[in-house]
Design an enzyme around this catalytic site. Structure first.
Site, PDB file in Angstrom:
ATOM      1  N   MET A 108       0.812  -1.206   0.000  1.00 35.59           N
ATOM      2  CA  MET A 108       0.000   0.000   0.000  1.00 35.59           C
ATOM      3  C   MET A 108       0.847   1.258   0.000  1.00 35.59           C
ATOM      4  O   MET A 108       0.492   2.255  -0.656  1.00 35.59           O
ATOM      5  CB  MET A 108      -0.962   0.008   1.186  1.00 35.59           C
ATOM      6  CG  MET A 108      -2.115  -0.954   1.048  1.00 35.59           C
ATOM      7  SD  MET A 108      -3.012  -0.828  -0.538  1.00 35.59           S
ATOM      8  CE  MET A 108      -3.495   0.894  -0.541  1.00 35.59           C
ATOM      9  N   ASP A 166      10.829   3.893   5.474  1.00 33.12           N
ATOM     10  CA  ASP A 166      10.697   2.530   5.998  1.00 33.12           C
ATOM     11  C   ASP A 166      11.958   2.227   6.800  1.00 33.12           C
ATOM     12  O   ASP A 166      13.041   2.720   6.470  1.00 33.12           O
ATOM     13  CB  ASP A 166      10.535   1.516   4.856  1.00 33.12           C
ATOM     14  CG  ASP A 166       9.988   0.179   5.339  1.00 33.12           C
ATOM     15  OD1 ASP A 166       8.805  -0.111   5.074  1.00 33.12           O
ATOM     16  OD2 ASP A 166      10.736  -0.576   5.992  1.00 33.12           O
ATOM     17  N   VAL A 202       1.799   1.370   7.481  1.00 36.24           N
ATOM     18  CA  VAL A 202       2.573   0.249   8.011  1.00 36.24           C
ATOM     19  C   VAL A 202       1.647  -0.942   8.231  1.00 36.24           C
ATOM     20  O   VAL A 202       0.458  -0.898   7.935  1.00 36.24           O
ATOM     21  CB  VAL A 202       3.318   0.646   9.310  1.00 36.24           C
ATOM     22  CG1 VAL A 202       4.214   1.851   9.060  1.00 36.24           C
ATOM     23  CG2 VAL A 202       2.356   0.929  10.453  1.00 36.24           C
ATOM     24  N   GLU A 253      -0.830  -3.910   9.435  1.00 35.81           N
ATOM     25  CA  GLU A 253      -2.152  -3.775  10.061  1.00 35.81           C
ATOM     26  C   GLU A 253      -2.120  -4.349  11.480  1.00 35.81           C
ATOM     27  O   GLU A 253      -2.707  -5.388  11.788  1.00 35.81           O
ATOM     28  CB  GLU A 253      -3.209  -4.483   9.205  1.00 35.81           C
ATOM     29  CG  GLU A 253      -4.638  -4.209   9.613  1.00 35.81           C
ATOM     30  CD  GLU A 253      -5.114  -2.791   9.284  1.00 35.81           C
ATOM     31  OE1 GLU A 253      -6.276  -2.500   9.575  1.00 35.81           O
ATOM     32  OE2 GLU A 253      -4.334  -1.987   8.741  1.00 35.81           O
ATOM     33  N   LYS A 294       0.954   0.619  14.589  1.00 32.74           N
ATOM     34  CA  LYS A 294       0.442   1.856  13.993  1.00 32.74           C
ATOM     35  C   LYS A 294       0.394   2.980  15.029  1.00 32.74           C
ATOM     36  O   LYS A 294       0.791   4.118  14.755  1.00 32.74           O
ATOM     37  CB  LYS A 294      -0.954   1.616  13.406  1.00 32.74           C
ATOM     38  CG  LYS A 294      -0.962   0.870  12.081  1.00 32.74           C
ATOM     39  CD  LYS A 294      -2.378   0.735  11.545  1.00 32.74           C
ATOM     40  CE  LYS A 294      -2.429   0.053  10.187  1.00 32.74           C
ATOM     41  NZ  LYS A 294      -1.868   0.874   9.099  1.00 32.74           N
ATOM     42  N   SER A 329      -7.202  -0.692   7.202  1.00 29.78           N
ATOM     43  CA  SER A 329      -8.362  -1.328   6.588  1.00 29.78           C
ATOM     44  C   SER A 329      -9.382  -1.789   7.606  1.00 29.78           C
ATOM     45  O   SER A 329     -10.496  -2.157   7.234  1.00 29.78           O
ATOM     46  CB  SER A 329      -7.910  -2.531   5.744  1.00 29.78           C
ATOM     47  OG  SER A 329      -7.296  -3.507   6.565  1.00 29.78           O
ATOM     48  N   HIS A 362      -8.875   5.070   3.596  1.00 27.72           N
ATOM     49  CA  HIS A 362      -8.644   3.701   3.151  1.00 27.72           C
ATOM     50  C   HIS A 362      -8.584   3.667   1.632  1.00 27.72           C
ATOM     51  O   HIS A 362      -9.599   3.652   0.946  1.00 27.72           O
ATOM     52  CB  HIS A 362      -9.765   2.803   3.689  1.00 27.72           C
ATOM     53  CG  HIS A 362      -9.560   1.352   3.405  1.00 27.72           C
ATOM     54  ND1 HIS A 362     -10.588   0.437   3.462  1.00 27.72           N
ATOM     55  CD2 HIS A 362      -8.451   0.656   3.051  1.00 27.72           C
ATOM     56  CE1 HIS A 362     -10.107  -0.757   3.167  1.00 27.72           C
ATOM     57  NE2 HIS A 362      -8.826  -0.644   2.901  1.00 27.72           N
ATOM     58  N   ASN A 406      -6.319  -1.178  -3.371  1.00 25.93           N
ATOM     59  CA  ASN A 406      -5.153  -1.560  -4.156  1.00 25.93           C
ATOM     60  C   ASN A 406      -5.552  -1.994  -5.569  1.00 25.93           C
ATOM     61  O   ASN A 406      -6.461  -2.820  -5.707  1.00 25.93           O
ATOM     62  CB  ASN A 406      -4.429  -2.723  -3.442  1.00 25.93           C
ATOM     63  CG  ASN A 406      -3.093  -3.041  -4.063  1.00 25.93           C
ATOM     64  OD1 ASN A 406      -2.413  -2.158  -4.569  1.00 25.93           O
ATOM     65  ND2 ASN A 406      -2.710  -4.305  -4.024  1.00 25.93           N
TER      66      ASN A 406
END
Length: 289
Positions: free
Chosen positions: A23, A42, A96, A98, A103, A125, A146, A149
């Site tokens: 994502m 990252d 990052v 889920e 998070k 999500s 949200h 993809n």
């Protein structure tokens, strides 16, 4: 959604995207393709280097498919491993893994680095936005957005207003989505919101049908496409989401709602154990090698 007093021209935006997974890469491609500069962050330098190659490939694909605005120069891409890159951003998109604890920790740290009033977006999500907002000193700055993809092909984004999300943050996210030429549909905060609350249990049921031997993955998808108009079929969609991401989302939904239909099917768990995560690993319900 109103955008005033925010400027929705690409030149007024500078994004920091946190997380160089599927994502994070997709959101970066969307932004770069619409002329917005992006700093992709990252903790894994090797993942960042791979992401830079993927971003180049996906930008070329998006251009070939006519998914980017003609005549718009691509935004500039920078990469790095430090959250300090977010200090000068007009908006930060957290993408990052889920996992609520991860998070919340990332959002808490980045909220201490950005200027007050900076838009903070979580691309979750399934995790309620207000649950994550509790980790921030200024919870009114956090919005859930949200993206689906791949973000550069899907023109609508689900926007989640948490209980403490402020009007200023809602105006800022509207301006950003306008610059990205995305339609925003605003929904109330809840586990899974709308799309995941409906889609992910459906995929879970499709996996159970295969697990029980009623039909193959190919037949499930063929029936859902041919009879019910699903564009790709639920199990191809699972491969696109990433089966590990799907299991994480279903686990959140099961824990937060108590709905046993959200308990991840054993077949999904087995695929994750085997490293068959979908398109990103080369194999999932289907073989992409």
């Amino acid at each position: 959604m109103t955008t005033a007093p925010y400027d929705d021209s690409p030149a007024q935006h500078a994004l920091t995207v946190l997380g160089a997974g599927v994502m994070g890469v997709g959101i970066t491609v969307l932004a770069l393709g619409h002329g917005l500069p992006v700093h992709l962050v990252d903790v894994d330098r090797e993942r960042l280097d791979r992401a830079a190659e993927l971003i180049g490939d996906e930008l070329r694909l998006a251009e070939l498919m006519g998914a980017l605005p003609a005549g718009t120069p691509l935004g500039a891409l920078a990469t790095g491993t430090s959250l300090k890159a977010a200090a000068g951003a007009t908006a930060v998109v957290e993408a990052v893994t889920e996992n609520a604890a991860i998070k919340a920790a990332v959002l808490s740290e980045v909220s201490g680095l950005v200027r007050p009033g900076t838009l903070l977006i979580t691309n979750t999500s399934s995790i309620p936005v207000d649950e994550l907002a509790g980790a921030l000193a200024r919870p009114e700055e956090l919005v859930g957005t949200h993206f689906m993809n791949p973000p550069y092909l899907i023109g609508t984004a689900e926007v989640v207003r948490g209980a403490r999300t402020g009007d200023s943050a809602m105006a800022a996210v509207a301006a950003l989505l306008t610059a990205l030429r995305r339609k925003a549909v605003v929904v109330r905060d809840a586990p899974g919101f709308v799309t995941s609350r409906i889609l992910h249990p459906m995929i879970n049921d499709a996996a159970r049908v295969v697990q029980e031997g009623t039909a193959t993955a190919e037949d499930v998808d063929a029936l859902m496409q041919g009879c019910l108009g699903h564009p790709t079929g639920p199990l191809r969609t699972a491969d696109l989401i990433g089966i590990d991401n799907l299991v994480d989302s279903l686990t959140v939904l099961h824990e937060r709602t108590g709905d046993d239909g959200c308990r991840p099917a054993e077949l999904l768990l087995r695929l994750v154990r085997e490293g068959r995560l979908g398109r990103k690993s080369g194999r999932g319900f289907y073989d992409y090698t």
